[in-house]
Each structure stands twice: as structure tokens, then as C-alpha cells.
Design an enzyme around this catalytic site. Structure first.
Site, mmCIF file in Angstrom:
data_model
loop_
_atom_site.group_PDB
_atom_site.id
_atom_site.type_symbol
_atom_site.label_atom_id
_atom_site.label_comp_id
_atom_site.label_asym_id
_atom_site.label_seq_id
_atom_site.Cartn_x
_atom_site.Cartn_y
_atom_site.Cartn_z
ATOM 1 N N TYR A 99 -10.037 15.333 -4.706
ATOM 2 C CA TYR A 99 -9.185 14.195 -4.791
ATOM 3 C C TYR A 99 -7.634 14.056 -4.661
ATOM 4 O O TYR A 99 -7.040 13.138 -4.451
ATOM 5 C CB TYR A 99 -9.600 13.547 -6.146
ATOM 6 C CG TYR A 99 -8.859 13.586 -7.269
ATOM 7 C CD1 TYR A 99 -8.986 14.942 -8.022
ATOM 8 C CD2 TYR A 99 -7.855 12.987 -7.707
ATOM 9 C CE1 TYR A 99 -8.416 15.297 -8.926
ATOM 10 C CE2 TYR A 99 -7.345 13.244 -8.854
ATOM 11 C CZ TYR A 99 -7.336 14.523 -9.575
ATOM 12 O OH TYR A 99 -6.666 15.013 -10.523
ATOM 13 N N ARG A 113 -4.807 14.077 -18.947
ATOM 14 C CA ARG A 113 -3.295 13.827 -19.478
ATOM 15 C C ARG A 113 -3.267 12.910 -20.735
ATOM 16 O O ARG A 113 -3.089 11.931 -20.852
ATOM 17 C CB ARG A 113 -2.442 12.998 -18.458
ATOM 18 C CG ARG A 113 -2.430 13.583 -17.132
ATOM 19 C CD ARG A 113 -1.438 12.472 -16.214
ATOM 20 N NE ARG A 113 -2.273 11.187 -16.025
ATOM 21 C CZ ARG A 113 -3.324 11.115 -15.236
ATOM 22 N NH1 ARG A 113 -3.733 11.934 -14.340
ATOM 23 N NH2 ARG A 113 -3.987 9.718 -15.228
ATOM 24 N N ASP A 152 -21.383 2.887 -7.982
ATOM 25 C CA ASP A 152 -20.600 3.807 -7.255
ATOM 26 C C ASP A 152 -21.001 5.106 -7.607
ATOM 27 O O ASP A 152 -20.113 6.019 -8.372
ATOM 28 C CB ASP A 152 -19.161 3.500 -7.563
ATOM 29 C CG ASP A 152 -18.390 4.393 -6.796
ATOM 30 O OD1 ASP A 152 -18.535 4.943 -5.682
ATOM 31 O OD2 ASP A 152 -16.903 4.578 -7.157
ATOM 32 N N GLU A 207 -21.382 4.945 -11.709
ATOM 33 C CA GLU A 207 -20.461 3.900 -12.102
ATOM 34 C C GLU A 207 -20.628 2.711 -12.284
ATOM 35 O O GLU A 207 -21.430 2.106 -10.937
ATOM 36 C CB GLU A 207 -19.212 4.316 -11.198
ATOM 37 C CG GLU A 207 -18.488 5.460 -11.552
ATOM 38 C CD GLU A 207 -17.049 5.557 -10.845
ATOM 39 O OE1 GLU A 207 -16.866 4.775 -10.236
ATOM 40 O OE2 GLU A 207 -16.338 6.458 -11.177
ATOM 41 N N HIS A 219 -11.868 2.530 -18.656
ATOM 42 C CA HIS A 219 -12.299 3.482 -17.712
ATOM 43 C C HIS A 219 -11.111 4.363 -17.274
ATOM 44 O O HIS A 219 -11.012 5.575 -17.415
ATOM 45 C CB HIS A 219 -13.052 3.004 -16.560
ATOM 46 C CG HIS A 219 -13.332 4.171 -15.409
ATOM 47 N ND1 HIS A 219 -14.322 5.050 -15.919
ATOM 48 C CD2 HIS A 219 -12.850 4.396 -14.303
ATOM 49 C CE1 HIS A 219 -14.580 5.938 -14.796
ATOM 50 N NE2 HIS A 219 -13.616 5.315 -13.847
ATOM 51 N N ASP A 241 -13.130 0.183 -3.045
ATOM 52 C CA ASP A 241 -13.515 0.185 -4.387
ATOM 53 C C ASP A 241 -12.159 0.166 -5.274
ATOM 54 O O ASP A 241 -11.232 1.062 -4.934
ATOM 55 C CB ASP A 241 -14.260 1.123 -4.651
ATOM 56 C CG ASP A 241 -14.859 1.297 -6.256
ATOM 57 O OD1 ASP A 241 -15.158 0.207 -6.706
ATOM 58 O OD2 ASP A 241 -15.224 2.431 -6.696
HETATM 59 MN MN MN Z 1 -15.731 3.574 -8.663
#
Ligand code: MN
Length: 431
Positions: free
Chosen positions: A246, A145, A235, A201, A136, A129
């Protein structure tokens, strides 16, 4: 590449096909279906019917060279054939469905759409992906940020991560709320619990055609020959699990619990009229490295596709309300990198790609409010809920919510074609 099969005036003898929003004879998508007997056959969609291509091949109505591939139970073998051979299918099918003299021969192979089950079109060998939706990436980056939302590599390299092929499911399959490690910002320790920030998503899925050997790459000038076609891809994302897991290697279990794909492959051939110029890079953006740059791809390598997403809670469906449209935007405005750049980059290290591999574009959000491709963006990280017509509010998805993605290729002078829905209803975690 644009030919008589794209003529807006072309008409099919199949009842209702000319007026069908998604599947007029100019589309001719490919997929896999079964009847009550359960045997899977390759089919196409024409109006409100599925046409059995294995049946047509067995009856001698399609080119002999295609017959072994058309009698398989997935599209992998068909899209392993060379481009010229597989393009003969579109022309042969178009001829059968537009010539009224073929009506008697073809009609036994038409099945009303509400009498068939649709399945995954390919046995998916691998799935990754990307992250090419620049608005996005900017919207998400801003949450963390505000001053420099895009990381320095973004405009040099099409960013991606590896997804999981085993949990890709066809539209309509219920989505079980994932469980995982979650650590609230104010908590000392993580817990293992059902996801509380479940999101979707809105993406396009790129299906790979053909094969190449380990160590070889795909020159960008050849990339479109390796694109079988496109489907819608959801997704599904567990934002709370994602936030904890992550770093430093990117998303993992927050994504791999389930991905939904729409069943029909809208072929590269069908999309030929909808290939348009990629928007020029902004002043000051770096030039991509030569392996990612092709003038012809910039001139007609973007897609004129409108994308939208709707939400209907269980309460909305029970009281007969229509689904709420959450967003509407275009693929062209969303994508910083083209499909050809995605495919070329995926193989740029010499990894082998095979027929039926799936590449997601990443979330396709537009530049303006109302075109965001995820709830994370719409609710600005869960701070600003969306109000449903029942008075319910949503920052993220609740059990019973039905999320449907739509896509439509549109261009002046051509018959617009649709992808068919990509839907899923969220169900509770398993205890
Ligand atoms: Mn995705």
C-alpha cells in the site's frame, strides 16, 4: 420530496408486502433479474415478489417516456434520464401496486423471488472507494500510529482510492481467496501465496445518476440529483497483501480481486424520509473548503440507516446454527463526510461521472465496540480472535465462511425499509 409514497399507512394488494421486512410498497427498489429463459429485465421488489417493469411498460401500464429505458438490460439508461422523468416511475409503480383495481393487470408480471436470478443492476463504468468512516480510519490508524491515528489531511479532504469495476459481483457470488505478494514482518523476502488475512469491509455503495462532461464539476447543491440510490457494498480486503503493497500509492491488488454489491438499488427517492442532520463537527475540527460545504446538506444530508454484519462458518451452517452477528451500528454515526460531499469531491478535479458509476463510502464503523465494520478492527490486527458458537475462532475469514451485510433505513413515523442481503461465501484459491 416526502410525498404520499412514503405514507406509513400505505398498503399494497400484493400478498405479504405490507408485512415484509425489506420491501413494502414504500421501498420500490430497482434491479435487474432473469427467469429461467435467461433474458435480463429491469424489475422492482415488492414483498417476496419481483415485478417485471419491462413487462408493465410493454403492457402500457407505465409512462411511455420510460419505456425504452425500462426495456434495457441494465439501469444505466433509466438513470441517464432527467430526475423529474425518472421520478414518475416511482409514482406510477406505487399507484399500480396500491390500487386493488390493478391487480388483474399487474399480477402476470409478478414473479416469486425464489424463481428469479438477480444480477448487477448497472454496467459499472468506474468504481472508486472512499474512507469517510472516521472511526474505522481511527481504529486502523491506531494499529500503526497509536498517538496520531488520523493523518493531517483527513478532516480536510474526503480520502479515496480507485477500485476496479471489472471484479464487482452481485450478492451470492462465491469469493475466491486471492493470491498475492505477502511479506511477513519477520521475513527477508516476499512470497506469492494465498492470502491468510482475508477480511470484509461493511460499506454503502452510492450509484451515480446522469452524466457530465470532462472538465465540469458537481456543485454540492446539485449532488443529490446525481445520486441514483444506494446498495450495500462489501469491499473484501486482503490485509497481508495490503500491508506490503500500500505504500506509497494506496491499496491495489489487495482490494481489486472482488467486491460484492447487493442487487437492489434503494433509490434516493425512497430514502427521502431517512435523510437527517449530519452530526456537528467536533470542536476544533477545520471548516471544510466552501466547495464541500452546503448548509442544506448539513441539515438533511446524512442517512438514518442501521448496518449490521453476520458470519456463519461452514460448520455452523452444517449444524443448522444461526449466523453470528459480528457488528451493528449506524451510517450517521460512522460517516464524517456526507454522500453529497463524496459525490462533489469525486468530480472536483473535473473528471466525468456517468450513470452507473459506483462510489463506496469506505468502511462504516461506529464509535464503540460491537460496531466495527471489519475483522481487522474487531480482532485488533489479528491479536484478539472472535469466538464462534461452534468453538471455532476467527481473526480473519476462513474458506467456507459466509459473510452477510444488512442495512435498514429507520425513522420514527415512517415505514422502515431494508436493502436485502449482501452475501458471499469464501472459497479456496485456485491452484
Ligand atoms: Mn473499503
Amino acid at each position: 420530496m416526502i410525498d404520499h409514497t412514503h405514507d406509513a399507512a400505505a398498503s399494497s394488494w400484493v400478498e405479504g408486502a405490507d408485512d415484509h421486512a425489506d420491501f413494502p410498497v414504500q421501498n420500490l427498489p430497482l434491479g435487474v433479474f432473469s427467469l429461467a429463459s435467461g433474458t435480463r429485465h429491469i424489475g422492482s421488489a415488492i414483498g417476496n415478489y419481483t415485478v417485471d417493469l419491462a413487462g408493465l411498460a410493454d403492457a402500457g401500464l407505465l409512462p411511455d417516456a420510460l419505456r425504452p429505458a425500462l426495456c434495457a438490460q441494465t439501469l444505466n439508461a433509466l438513470f441517464r434520464l432527467d430526475g423529474a422523468t425518472r421520478r414518475t416511475l416511482r409514482h406510477a409503480l406505487f399507484a399500480l401496486l396500491t390500487d386493488p383495481a390493478q391487480r388483474a393487470a399487474v399480477s402476470p408480471w409478478l414473479h416469486p423471488m425464489d424463481q428469479v436470478d438477480l444480477h448487477l443492476p448497472f454496467a459499472i463504468g468506474d468504481y472508486s472507494d472512499f474512507y469517510v468512516g472516521i472511526h474505522h480510519a481511527t481504529n486502523i490508524g491506531k494499529l500503526f500510529r497509536p498517538d496520531s491515528p488520523l493523518l493531517p489531511n483527513y478532516k480536510h479532504v474526503p480520502i479515496g482510492y480507485h477500485g476496479r469495476a471489472s471484479s464487482v459481483r452481485v450478492s451470492g457470488t462465491p469469493v475466491i481467496r486471492p493470491k498475492g505478494q505477502i511479506k511477513a514482518p519477520d521475513a527477508d523476502q516476499p512470497t506469492y501465496a494465498p492470502c491468510r488475512r482475508l477480511d470484509y469491509e461493511l460499506e454503502l455503495g452510492i450509484w451515480i445518476a446522469g452524466d457530465h462532461a470532462l472538465g465540469e464539476t458537481i456543485p454540492i447543491t446539485d449532488a443529490w440529483d446525481r445520486i441514483a440510490g444506494f446498495s450495500l457494498l462489501n469491499d473484501w480486503s486482503a490485509r497481508d497483501i495490503q500491508a506490503w503493497e500500500y505504500q506509497p500509492l494506496g491499496p491495489f491488488l489487495s482490494k481489486s480481486f472482488h467486491s460484492t454489491i447487493s442487487p437492489w438499488v434503494i433509490t434516493a427517492e425512497a430514502l427521502a424520509p431517512f435523510r437527517v442532520a449530519q452530526p456537528a463537527r467536533a470542536q476544533g475540527d477545520p471548516s471544510p473548503l466552501p466547495y464541500l460545504w452546503d448548509q442544506a446538506d448539513q441539515a438533511r444530508g446524512a442517512l438514518s440507516i442501521t448496518l449490521s454484519a453476520t458470519l456463519a462458518s461452514a460448520a455452523m451452517r452444517e449444524s443448522g446454527m444461526t449466523a453470528l452477528e459480528l457488528s451493528r451500528g449506524t451510517a450517521r454515526a460512522a460517516m464524517y463526510w456526507t454522500p453529497a460531499q463524496i459525490v462533489t469531491h469525486q468530480a472536483a478535479n473535473g473528471c466525468d461521472l456517468h450513470s452507473g458509476d459506483l462510489l463506496g463510502t469506505g468502511t462504516l464503523s461506529g464509535p464503540t465496540r460491537g460496531s466495527e465494520g471489519s475483522l481487522m478492527e474487531m480482532s485488533q490486527g489479528g491479536k484478539h480472535p472472535i469466538r464462534l458458537p461452534t468453538g471455532q475462532e476467527r481473526c480473519f475469514l476462513e474458506d467456507g465462511d459466509e459473510l452477510i451485510l444488512y442495512a435498514r433505513a429507520e425513522r420514527d413515523g415512517y415505514r422502515s425499509i431494508g436493502f436485502g442481503p449482501c452475501s458471499g461465501i469464501v472459497t479456496p484459491s485456485r491452484s
